[in-house]
Design an enzyme around this catalytic site. Structure first.
Site, mmCIF file in Angstrom:
data_model
loop_
_atom_site.group_PDB
_atom_site.id
_atom_site.type_symbol
_atom_site.label_atom_id
_atom_site.label_comp_id
_atom_site.label_asym_id
_atom_site.label_seq_id
_atom_site.Cartn_x
_atom_site.Cartn_y
_atom_site.Cartn_z
ATOM 1 N N ARG A 115 0.818 -1.208 0.000
ATOM 2 C CA ARG A 115 0.000 0.000 0.000
ATOM 3 C C ARG A 115 0.856 1.265 0.000
ATOM 4 O O ARG A 115 1.890 1.339 0.647
ATOM 5 C CB ARG A 115 -0.874 -0.023 1.256
ATOM 6 C CG ARG A 115 -1.751 1.182 1.404
ATOM 7 C CD ARG A 115 -2.969 0.881 2.200
ATOM 8 N NE ARG A 115 -2.701 0.584 3.596
ATOM 9 C CZ ARG A 115 -3.660 0.235 4.446
ATOM 10 N NH1 ARG A 115 -4.900 0.106 4.032
ATOM 11 N NH2 ARG A 115 -3.364 -0.005 5.692
ATOM 12 N N ARG A 141 3.328 3.556 4.959
ATOM 13 C CA ARG A 141 3.094 3.768 6.388
ATOM 14 C C ARG A 141 3.988 2.847 7.201
ATOM 15 O O ARG A 141 4.179 1.696 6.850
ATOM 16 C CB ARG A 141 1.626 3.449 6.721
ATOM 17 C CG ARG A 141 0.689 4.576 6.430
ATOM 18 C CD ARG A 141 -0.759 4.158 6.481
ATOM 19 N NE ARG A 141 -1.129 3.388 7.669
ATOM 20 C CZ ARG A 141 -2.354 2.941 7.914
ATOM 21 N NH1 ARG A 141 -3.337 3.185 7.046
ATOM 22 N NH2 ARG A 141 -2.612 2.245 8.998
ATOM 23 N N ARG A 146 -1.685 -6.297 13.415
ATOM 24 C CA ARG A 146 -2.948 -5.557 13.245
ATOM 25 C C ARG A 146 -4.081 -6.505 12.839
ATOM 26 O O ARG A 146 -5.227 -6.324 13.253
ATOM 27 C CB ARG A 146 -2.769 -4.450 12.197
ATOM 28 C CG ARG A 146 -1.928 -3.301 12.742
ATOM 29 C CD ARG A 146 -1.424 -2.394 11.647
ATOM 30 N NE ARG A 146 -2.486 -1.737 10.932
ATOM 31 C CZ ARG A 146 -2.384 -1.302 9.674
ATOM 32 N NH1 ARG A 146 -1.260 -1.472 8.996
ATOM 33 N NH2 ARG A 146 -3.384 -0.716 9.094
HETATM 34 P P1 AMP Z 1 -6.122 2.624 9.995
HETATM 35 O O1 AMP Z 1 -5.614 3.775 9.199
HETATM 36 O O2 AMP Z 1 -7.645 2.564 10.046
HETATM 37 O O3 AMP Z 1 -5.518 1.310 9.623
HETATM 38 O O4 AMP Z 1 -5.682 2.917 11.510
HETATM 39 C C1 AMP Z 1 -4.313 3.021 11.863
HETATM 40 C C2 AMP Z 1 -4.136 2.934 13.364
HETATM 41 O O5 AMP Z 1 -4.844 4.012 13.997
HETATM 42 C C3 AMP Z 1 -4.674 1.672 14.015
HETATM 43 O O6 AMP Z 1 -3.759 0.580 13.919
HETATM 44 C C4 AMP Z 1 -4.851 2.164 15.453
HETATM 45 O O7 AMP Z 1 -3.610 2.281 16.123
HETATM 46 C C5 AMP Z 1 -5.384 3.572 15.248
HETATM 47 N N1 AMP Z 1 -6.855 3.592 15.137
HETATM 48 C C6 AMP Z 1 -7.586 3.939 14.040
HETATM 49 N N2 AMP Z 1 -8.902 3.852 14.294
HETATM 50 C C7 AMP Z 1 -9.012 3.435 15.582
HETATM 51 C C8 AMP Z 1 -10.126 3.142 16.428
HETATM 52 N N3 AMP Z 1 -11.397 3.249 15.992
HETATM 53 N N4 AMP Z 1 -9.858 2.745 17.692
HETATM 54 C C9 AMP Z 1 -8.597 2.642 18.145
HETATM 55 N N5 AMP Z 1 -7.513 2.872 17.402
HETATM 56 C C10 AMP Z 1 -7.700 3.274 16.124
#
Ligand code: AMP
Length: 219
Positions: A130, A163, A174
């Site tokens: 990505r 990222r 994750r």
């Molecule tokens: P993402 O871009 O959605 O993959 O999110 C990246 C990171 O942000 C995740 O691995 C978490 O550390 C944090 N994060 C994003 N959304 C949430 C959420 N709803 N609750 C808790 N942590 C979040």
């Protein structure tokens, strides 16, 4: 008609890509909790400092911080006619908090919850390839959805990067966090009669067409 949508699915299922397309089609704001956290990290805000180590390790940021952040975002005027949430909620406690927030702010509940599912093996390949844009969080894939110009975002011309948490070891963690903490959400929204299952193994165009037709929106 105002529409509030929550996109769910494992990391790498294509939520960000589909959220871009669907929110643009419906003219509603795309609210990505991950993008907001990364902006706070880059700008070294108080929230960014508190969230940093969770993001770096692929852990969930604690609910109180995350819920307060989303409440503030949803209360802005651009959300009064709908919004598409991507990456929030990620726990059933967050989903319950969202129900309270929606009730308080808009006296209604979310309309639909498309759940994009993808084979686990494909998730790793999708995330490790990505490319993310620095300015707006737009997403591409080096093989499956390359930008028109290498290294440059099609939408806003900013630089694309990998990222830190898209490196393979963190990606595996994750996915584990997803099955442990986020998968129970599927049952929660199924019980609420809101869940729409979407096969995310198809092409980007097919998946967005499936989501829009499930939402009863012709394209
Ligand atoms: P993402 O871009 O959605 O993959 O999110 C990246 C990171 O942000 C995740 O691995 C978490 O550390 C944090 N994060 C994003 N959304 C949430 C959420 N709803 N609750 C808790 N942590 C979040």
């Amino acid at each position: 008609m105002a529409m509030y949508i929550v996109l769910v699915g494992p990391p790498g299922a294509g939520k960000g890509t589909q959220a871009q397309i669907v929110s643009e089609t419906l003219c509603i704001p795309h609210i990505s909790s991950g993008v907001i956290f990364r902006e706070n990290l880059d700008n070294q805000t108080e929230l960014g400092k508190l969230a940093r180590s969770f993001l770096e390790h692929g852990e969930l940021v604690p609910d109180d911080l995350t819920i307060a952040m989303i409440r503030e975002r949803l209360s802005r005027p651009d959300c009064k006619d709908g919004a598409l949430l991507d990456g929030f909620p990620r726990t059933t406690d967050q989903a319950e908090a969202l129900a309270v927030i929606m009730n308080e702010l808009y006296d209604r509940q979310v309309d639909a919850v498309p759940f994009i599912h993808v084979h686990v093996n494909a998730l790793i390949e999708r995330m490790t390839g990505r490319l993310t844009c620095k300015a707006g969080g737009h997403v591409f894939h080096e093989k499956h959805n390359p930008p028109k110009l290498a290294g440059i975002c099609d939408y806003d011309g900013s630089e694309l990067y990998q990222r830190e948490d898209d490196k393979e070891e963190t990606v595996r963690h994750r996915i584990h966090v997803y099955f442990d903490q986020t998968a129970p959400l599927i049952e929660y929204y199924k019980d609420a009669g809101k869940l729409i299952e979407i096969d995310g193994n198809k092409s980007i165009e097919e998946v967005s067409a499936d989501i829009l037709s499930a939402l009863n929106i012709g394209v």
